[in-house]
Design a protein around this motif. Structure first.
Motif, PDB file in Angstrom:
ATOM      1  N   LEU A 190     -21.193  26.214  13.062  1.00 23.49           N
ATOM      2  CA  LEU A 190     -19.636  25.765  12.140  1.00 23.49           C
ATOM      3  C   LEU A 190     -20.019  24.191  12.248  1.00 23.49           C
ATOM      4  N   HIS A 191     -20.363  24.577  10.741  1.00 19.90           N
ATOM      5  CA  HIS A 191     -21.013  22.957  10.656  1.00 19.90           C
ATOM      6  C   HIS A 191     -19.858  21.437  10.988  1.00 19.90           C
ATOM      7  N   VAL A 192     -20.236  20.394  11.889  1.00 21.78           N
ATOM      8  CA  VAL A 192     -19.082  19.701  11.486  1.00 21.78           C
ATOM      9  C   VAL A 192     -20.069  18.125  10.450  1.00 21.78           C
ATOM     10  N   LEU A 193     -19.034  18.309   9.311  1.00 20.21           N
ATOM     11  CA  LEU A 193     -19.605  17.260   8.394  1.00 20.21           C
ATOM     12  C   LEU A 193     -19.792  16.025   8.388  1.00 20.21           C
ATOM     13  N   ASP A 194     -20.079  14.791   8.032  1.00 14.10           N
ATOM     14  CA  ASP A 194     -19.841  13.454   8.375  1.00 14.10           C
ATOM     15  C   ASP A 194     -18.828  12.848   7.810  1.00 14.10           C
ATOM     16  N   PRO A 195     -18.574  12.144   8.637  1.00 14.06           N
ATOM     17  CA  PRO A 195     -16.127  11.805   8.177  1.00 14.06           C
ATOM     18  C   PRO A 195     -16.598  10.936   7.378  1.00 14.06           C
ATOM     19  N   ALA A 196     -17.722   9.635   7.655  1.00 15.59           N
ATOM     20  CA  ALA A 196     -17.451   8.987   6.523  1.00 15.59           C
ATOM     21  C   ALA A 196     -17.946   9.298   5.188  1.00 15.59           C
TER      22      ALA A 196
END
Length: 258
Positions: A190-196
């Motif tokens: 589960l990759h949490v990706l860049d919020p920006a």
């Protein structure tokens, strides 16, 4: 249809792409191999880890992309080198002790038929280990190929490479029939990706699975396709409490050659 890989785009997720490689490598029990080969070495950042684990081994990274090998060559050293080669035709001068392939075989049509020759390239008692994505039924890929099949895009995409893989049990059976002792499993990261990044899933897949499709389209249609695909991905991967989460299933196989 050939396509060009972009090392910078690929390395944007270097940490996430390294995790499955390290998990694969952890199950390879070789102690002091002399010859180690990485098939599909990409920009060489993971191949360099092989040289760190086995500092006395000669490590060779091979890739069919001159762009990737060019970047990988910056890491070359006395026992670490890189070359351009098609893994379907490659054959070593002598058997290797460890043969690794990370997220590459899925690009080879009918790669199950390639396994006997890969195993034959490994010395008796050596190791053959590979990892392939197993997420081709996920929205990221279903949306990609669904959109690619529609006009006006479909007319430009005939023959474009489309990756595929098998369940762990299929690889286990194929390699066991070759006499190997096999360890096969799967993991979903589960990759949490860049919020920006407003389109982080597009950024991820445009460096890998979607790249052949995007490159095959003419400039005007590429921009239109990208806009439609981004919108579909935003709907399929909404922002949650942790941000945008990309579930990514991967299939691992480690075989000990008899």
């Amino acid at each position: 249809m050939a396509h060009t890989w972009d090392p910078d785009r690929y390395l944007a997720f270097a940490d996430e792409r390294a995790r499955p490689f390290m998990d694969l490598l952890a199950r390879v029990g070789a102690e002091e191999p002399r010859r180690v080969v990485d098939l599909g070495c990409g920009p060489g950042n993971l191949t360099a880890l092989l040289a760190e684990r086995w500092p006395s081994a000669d490590v060779l990274g091979l890739d069919s992309s001159p762009e990737m090998v060019g970047r990988a060559g910056e890491r070359s050293g006395p026992r670490l080198r890189f070359d351009v080669a098609d893994l379907r035709a490659w054959a070593p001068d002598e058997p290797v002790d460890v043969l690794v392939s990370n997220a590459t075989l899925q690009w080879v049509p009918d790669h199950l038929a390639l396994l006997p020759s890969l195993v034959a390239h490994v010395a008796p008692g050596g190791w053959c280990a590979f990892q392939v994505p197993g997420n081709f039924g996920e929205p990221s890929h279903v949306l990609l190929h669904g959109l690619a099949a529609r006009p006006p895009y479909a007319a430009h995409l005939e023959g474009v490479a489309r990756p595929s893989s098998h369940d762990p049990a299929v690889y286990l059976d194929a390699l066991a029939r070759l006499g190997c002792t096999v360890d096969a499993w799967e993991t979903t990261y589960l990759h949490v990706l860049d919020p920006a990044d407003p389109d982080p899933v597009f950024t991820w897949i445009s460096g890998t699975g979607a790249r052949p499709v995007l490159q095959a389209l003419p400039d005007d249609l590429r921009a239109r396709f990208g806009d439609e695909y981004r919108a579909a991905l935003r709907a399929a991967y909404p922002v949650g409490p942790a941000g945008v989460v990309l579930g990514y299933r991967r299939v691992f196989v480690v075989a000990r050659v008899p």
